[in-house]
Write a protein that holds these residues in place. Structure first.
Motif, mmCIF file in Angstrom:
data_model
loop_
_atom_site.group_PDB
_atom_site.id
_atom_site.type_symbol
_atom_site.label_atom_id
_atom_site.label_comp_id
_atom_site.label_asym_id
_atom_site.label_seq_id
_atom_site.Cartn_x
_atom_site.Cartn_y
_atom_site.Cartn_z
ATOM 1 N N PHE A 65 59.049 -1.621 -19.424
ATOM 2 C CA PHE A 65 59.215 -2.824 -18.634
ATOM 3 C C PHE A 65 60.040 -3.854 -19.419
ATOM 4 O O PHE A 65 60.114 -3.820 -20.655
ATOM 5 N N PHE A 66 60.624 -4.778 -18.681
ATOM 6 C CA PHE A 66 61.555 -5.728 -19.281
ATOM 7 C C PHE A 66 60.904 -6.531 -20.402
ATOM 8 O O PHE A 66 61.477 -6.662 -21.492
ATOM 9 N N LYS A 67 59.726 -7.074 -20.183
ATOM 10 C CA LYS A 67 59.094 -7.926 -21.175
ATOM 11 C C LYS A 67 58.788 -7.160 -22.451
ATOM 12 O O LYS A 67 58.932 -7.692 -23.560
ATOM 13 N N VAL A 111 68.087 -12.713 -10.068
ATOM 14 C CA VAL A 111 68.180 -11.384 -10.674
ATOM 15 C C VAL A 111 66.974 -10.579 -10.209
ATOM 16 O O VAL A 111 65.829 -10.992 -10.427
ATOM 17 N N PRO A 112 67.166 -9.438 -9.558
ATOM 18 C CA PRO A 112 66.032 -8.716 -8.968
ATOM 19 C C PRO A 112 64.918 -8.374 -9.955
ATOM 20 O O PRO A 112 63.740 -8.624 -9.668
ATOM 21 N N TYR A 113 65.251 -7.834 -11.131
ATOM 22 C CA TYR A 113 64.195 -7.407 -12.044
ATOM 23 C C TYR A 113 63.595 -8.563 -12.853
ATOM 24 O O TYR A 113 62.631 -8.378 -13.591
ATOM 25 N N LEU A 114 64.149 -9.772 -12.707
ATOM 26 C CA LEU A 114 63.595 -10.948 -13.380
ATOM 27 C C LEU A 114 62.864 -11.876 -12.422
ATOM 28 O O LEU A 114 62.269 -12.863 -12.862
ATOM 29 N N LYS A 115 62.919 -11.572 -11.146
ATOM 30 C CA LYS A 115 62.367 -12.488 -10.156
ATOM 31 C C LYS A 115 60.868 -12.726 -10.360
ATOM 32 O O LYS A 115 60.381 -13.853 -10.222
ATOM 33 N N LYS A 116 60.123 -11.682 -10.724
ATOM 34 C CA LYS A 116 58.681 -11.847 -10.895
ATOM 35 C C LYS A 116 58.317 -12.587 -12.180
ATOM 36 O O LYS A 116 57.163 -12.962 -12.384
ATOM 37 N N TYR A 117 59.294 -12.796 -13.066
ATOM 38 C CA TYR A 117 59.044 -13.537 -14.303
ATOM 39 C C TYR A 117 59.572 -14.966 -14.236
ATOM 40 O O TYR A 117 59.665 -15.639 -15.258
#
Length: 556
Positions: free
Chosen positions: A51-53, A232-238
């Protein structure tokens, strides 16, 4: 096909055939063995969270370990700034600019517990007996009174200040504070050096450069950061996750006293993990208090350059004349003095810790202690600070079990007024505090590695044997900490471009010239992302026709 070619073909096909045994010979690289091979369990690499984080956390941890592994002080401080060519976007904190109601925020970004009883640690009660302390105070009292009275009455300042400056109350009080501190420091050193040998080797700095850089986490994101992540799609939840802020502190103490060894600790590192040492939470954007941001390289300078023998601070004097121009409606003199003392002490100790090989990413292995006096010549405030941790970035700002601790007294008046050439209402308690601070002797930490993250033979750049590398690092480190602007300033988006080219597509035929038009973020440019220095043909080590036309770089 000729006969010779047929012979060559037959020879090629018959190389692996043995006519004596009538079968093809096979060559084995490993001799056959009848022993049974032991079966070993396969070793698989650990499965990592993708995952990104987690990927970002591992990247940062590797960077922090790289900083820890560097041998010299200057290269460690250099390495922290390598990711940004134009510097970090830092929250600027100046010593004499104390916003209203900023004490909680100062405690949070430094992870400091402020003792509420307005007393110094009990350790000072064991330094001197009451009779001995009173005897010293009586010896120097008349000298201190005469020196202060001379500064307030007889000292002529017409050649120092202009006529317009005499009307500036802040400038007058600042000048008087510096003069009084110099006189008091001179008298204390002259009278106590015969009793306390550590004062004979004390290094005294006046108006030195005090700067500190650190990263603090847990701050609420700004509106711009939230919008950028939401796009940014994969950053939206952060988008609403806390972010790190880079803090740059700048101060200018009146005087600093430095020793070869650190002061004795007030509490142990295990005691600093006591949950009773509470730290207030302040996660709001610091701009709500009035702070501003600037692009600059992070600098940590405790008033001297690396390599100085006296590298541990013992006592620092600071000016509080800004209180004369502070709005009276605030009515927060004690909070302002506490904030100033807390930030000045933390910044001085943090920059000293950086010279020992630690940083905002690599935590201390032993505590550091300093003493701070804040005065305007008449009013004096005393504080003691113990630095137990420097790691307050990311989740460490809340999960780090250690807390820094600050003890501070109420502001006390040394005298009530000056009348008929004498001081009226002289307060001996203030002089007792000052004597106690000078009597606090540094101690060598036996059995403790004071520089665990530095090299054994190379602690500073001056220890490097390679002359070219040593000269390059010395030159570029000094240029980095000078924070001079680049010859080409950081590109920016002007207001007309934002209106007519981004928000409203009114200039479709405009030629693209700016980096942002090619999706290039100049704020992410690295410090080593540039063309090396050109070597003229006449100076090339391999001769004029040598292909080595670019000078070497030695970025850590």
């Amino acid at each position: 096909m000729t006969r010779m070619s047929l012979v060559r073909i037959k020879t090629r096909f018959c190389r692996g055939f043995d006519s004596s045994v009538g079968h093809i010979v096979r060559n084995y690289s490993v001799p056959a063995s009848s022993e049974k091979h032991e079966k070993k369990a396969p070793q698989y690499p650990p499965i990592q969270d993708q995952f990104f984080k987690e990927r970002r956390r591992r990247t940062y941890e590797k960077w922090h370990e790289d900083i820890k592994s560097i041998k010299t002080v200057e290269e460690k401080l250099f390495k922290i700034n390598v990711p940004r060519y134009y510097g970090w976007k830092s929250l600027m904190m100046h010593e004499y600019q104390i916003p209203y109601n900023s004490l909680d925020q100062a405690q949070y970004i430094t992870r400091t517990h402020l003792v509420k009883d307005m007393k110094l640690p009990s350790y000072y009660e064991t330094l001197l007996g009451s009779d001995q302390l009173d005897h010293i105070v009586q010896e120097i009292r008349s000298q201190v009174e005469d020196a202060i009275a001379f500064e307030y009455i007889d000292r002529k300042r017409e050649g120092i200040l202009s006529e317009n400056e005499f009307e500036n109350r802040f400038l007058i009080d600042s000048t008087m504070a510096e003069a009084v501190v110099r006189q008091v420091n001179r008298i204390l050193l002259a009278n106590l050096s015969s009793k306390y040998s550590h004062l004979l080797e004390t290094q005294v700095d006046y108006n030195s450069r005090l700067e500190a850089f650190w990263v603090v986490g847990g701050i609420d994101p700004t509106y711009q950061v939230q919008k950028c992540k939401e796009n940014v799609p994969y950053l939206k939840k952060y988008a609403n996750d806390p972010v790190d802020r880079h803090i740059q502190y700048k101060g200018k103490p009146i005087a600093q006293l430095r020793y070869d060894f650190p002061l004795h600790e007030f509490i142990s590192l295990s005691e600093s993990e006591n949950p009773a040492l509470t730290v207030p939470q302040y996660t709001l954007d610091p701009r709500t208090l009035g702070y501003s941001h600037e692009w600059q390289h992070g600098t940590s300078i405790p008033g001297f350059w690396p390599g100085d023998k006296s590298e541990f601070g013992g006592l620092s004097y600071h000016n509080c004349s800004y209180l004369t121009i502070r709005p009276k409606e605030y009515n927060d003199e004690i909070d302002a003095l506490s904030t100033q003392s807390l930030l000045a002490s933390y910044a001085w100790l943090l920059s000293q810790a950086c010279y020992q090989g630690f940083s905002t990413f690599n935590d201390l292995t032993y505590p550091l202690v300093t003493q701070t006096i804040i005065t305007n010549g008449q009013t004096w405030s005393f504080s003691a600070y113990q630095l137990n941790t420097t790691v307050v970035h990311s989740d460490h700002v809340n999960n780090n079990p250690r807390r820094n601790v600050c003890w501070i007294t109420k502001p006390l008046k040394l005298f009530e007024k000056v009348e008929n050439g004498k001081l009226v209402g002289f307060n001996e308690d203030v002089l007792r505090y000052i004597v106690s601070f000078y009597a606090n002797a540094p101690q060598e930490r036996v059995g403790i590695n004071m520089k665990p993250y530095l090299g054994e033979t190379e602690n500073v750049v001056a220890d490097i044997e390679d002359p070219e590398r040593r000269a390059w690092l010395e030159k570029h480190y000094k240029h980095l900490v000078s924070n001079r602007p680049r010859h080409r300033l950081r590109p920016e988006i002007y207001a007309w471009q934002k209106i007519y080219m981004i928000d409203n597509k009114r200039r479709p035929m405009e030629k693209r010239r700016e980096p942002w038009q090619f999706n290039i973020n100049m704020g992410r440019r690295r410090l080593d992302d540039h063309t090396p220095e050109y070597i003229p043909k006449a100076l090339r080590p391999g001769g004029p026709k040598s292909r080595k036309k670019w000078a070497n770089t030695y970025y850590p």
